[in-house]
Design a protein around this motif. Structure first.
Motif, PDB file in Angstrom:
ATOM      1  N   ARG A  88      15.411  39.785  26.848  1.00 44.44           N
ATOM      2  CA  ARG A  88      14.412  38.845  27.368  1.00 44.44           C
ATOM      3  C   ARG A  88      15.014  37.906  28.390  1.00 44.44           C
ATOM      4  NH1 ARG A  88      10.282  36.943  22.621  1.00 44.44           N
ATOM      5  NH2 ARG A  88       8.795  38.597  23.055  1.00 44.44           N
ATOM      6  N   THR A  89      16.217  37.400  28.132  1.00 45.56           N
ATOM      7  CA  THR A  89      16.882  36.517  29.094  1.00 45.56           C
ATOM      8  C   THR A  89      17.172  37.259  30.389  1.00 45.56           C
ATOM      9  OG1 THR A  89      17.901  35.306  27.267  1.00 45.56           O
ATOM     10  CG2 THR A  89      18.859  34.979  29.448  1.00 45.56           C
ATOM     11  N   ALA A 163       9.940  40.076  29.774  1.00 47.47           N
ATOM     12  CA  ALA A 163      10.194  38.700  29.351  1.00 47.47           C
ATOM     13  C   ALA A 163       9.257  38.287  28.212  1.00 47.47           C
ATOM     14  CB  ALA A 163      10.063  37.742  30.523  1.00 47.47           C
ATOM     15  N   ARG A 164       8.070  38.891  28.201  1.00 46.35           N
ATOM     16  CA  ARG A 164       7.106  38.617  27.122  1.00 46.35           C
ATOM     17  C   ARG A 164       7.315  39.528  25.926  1.00 46.35           C
ATOM     18  NH1 ARG A 164       1.495  38.709  30.309  1.00 46.35           N
ATOM     19  NH2 ARG A 164       0.979  39.802  28.385  1.00 46.35           N
ATOM     20  N   GLY A 165       8.321  40.407  26.015  1.00 46.19           N
ATOM     21  CA  GLY A 165       8.626  41.304  24.911  1.00 46.19           C
ATOM     22  C   GLY A 165       7.776  42.552  24.895  1.00 46.19           C
TER      23      GLY A 165
END
Length: 168
Positions: A88-89, A163-165
Motif C-alpha cells: 500500500r505504501t 493504495a485502497r487495497g
C-alpha cells in the motif's frame, strides 16, 4: 465508474503492448540501415541518408517503446527503501510519482505539438546534407508521448486502487 476505468486500462495496455512489440523490431531496421551504411562507405559512394535514418529509427524505437516499458515495469527505480515498504505504501508513493510524470508528459506534449505544427507549417527540414522533412519524426514523437501519457494514467489508476487495497 470502476468498469470504465478497467476498460480504459485494458484498452491502453492492449494498444501499448501491440505498438511496443512492433517497436522492438525497429532495432533490426536500424541495424540494417547501419550495415548498409558501413558497406556503402567501404565499397561504394557513402550515402547521405543512412546516419540520419538510423537516428530517426532510434527515436521511434525509444519513444514508441517507452509506454510498453512502463507497462512491463521495466524502468529503472531507486530502491533504497522501496522494497521494505508495504504494498500500500508503495502504491501511494507510485501514485504520487506517476502524477508528477503525468504533469511532465503533458508539458512535453504541449511543446511537441507546437514543434510539430511549426514543422508542418513551414516544411521544416534537417540541417544535414540529406535535409529530410522533420514533420514525420515529430509526429512519431508526439504519438510516443501520448502513448506514454495514457500508460501513465493507467498506472495512476492501478496505483490508486492498490493504495485502497483493491486490484483493478
Amino acid at each position: 465508474m470502476r468498469n470504465g476505468i478497467r476498460a480504459f486500462v485494458r484498452v491502453v495496455d492492449a494498444f501499448n503492448l501491440r505498438v511496443g512489440r512492433f517497436a522492438m523490431y525497429l532495432i533490426f531496421a536500424m541495424l540494417a540501415v547501419l550495415l548498409y551504411s558501413s558497406i556503402s562507405k567501404t565499397f561504394f559512394t557513402p550515402s547521405l541518408w543512412t546516419l540520419e535514418s538510423a537516428q530517426f529509427l532510434m527515436v521511434a524505437y525509444f519513444l514508441l517503446g517507452g509506454a510498453y516499458s512502463m507497462q512491463l515495469d521495466a524502468h529503472v527505480r531507486m530502491d533504497l527503501a522501496y522494497s521494505n515498504w508495504s504494498p500500500r505504501t508503495r502504491a501511494v508513493v507510485d501514485a504520487i510519482t506517476v502524477f508528477m510524470l503525468i504533469f511532465y508528459l503533458v508539458m512535453l506534449l504541449v511543446g511537441g505539438i507546437s514543434s510539430t505544427q511549426y514543422a508542418i507549417e513551414y516544411k521544416e527540414t534537417s540541417y544535414s546534407a540529406w535535409s529530410p522533412y522533420m514533420a514525420p519524426i515529430k509526429i512519431v514523437m508526439c504519438l510516443g508521448i501520448v502513448m506514454m501519457l495514457l500508460q501513465a494514467v493507467a498506472a495512476f489508476f492501478r496505483d490508486l486502487y492498490a493504495a485502497r487495497g483493491e486490484t483493478l
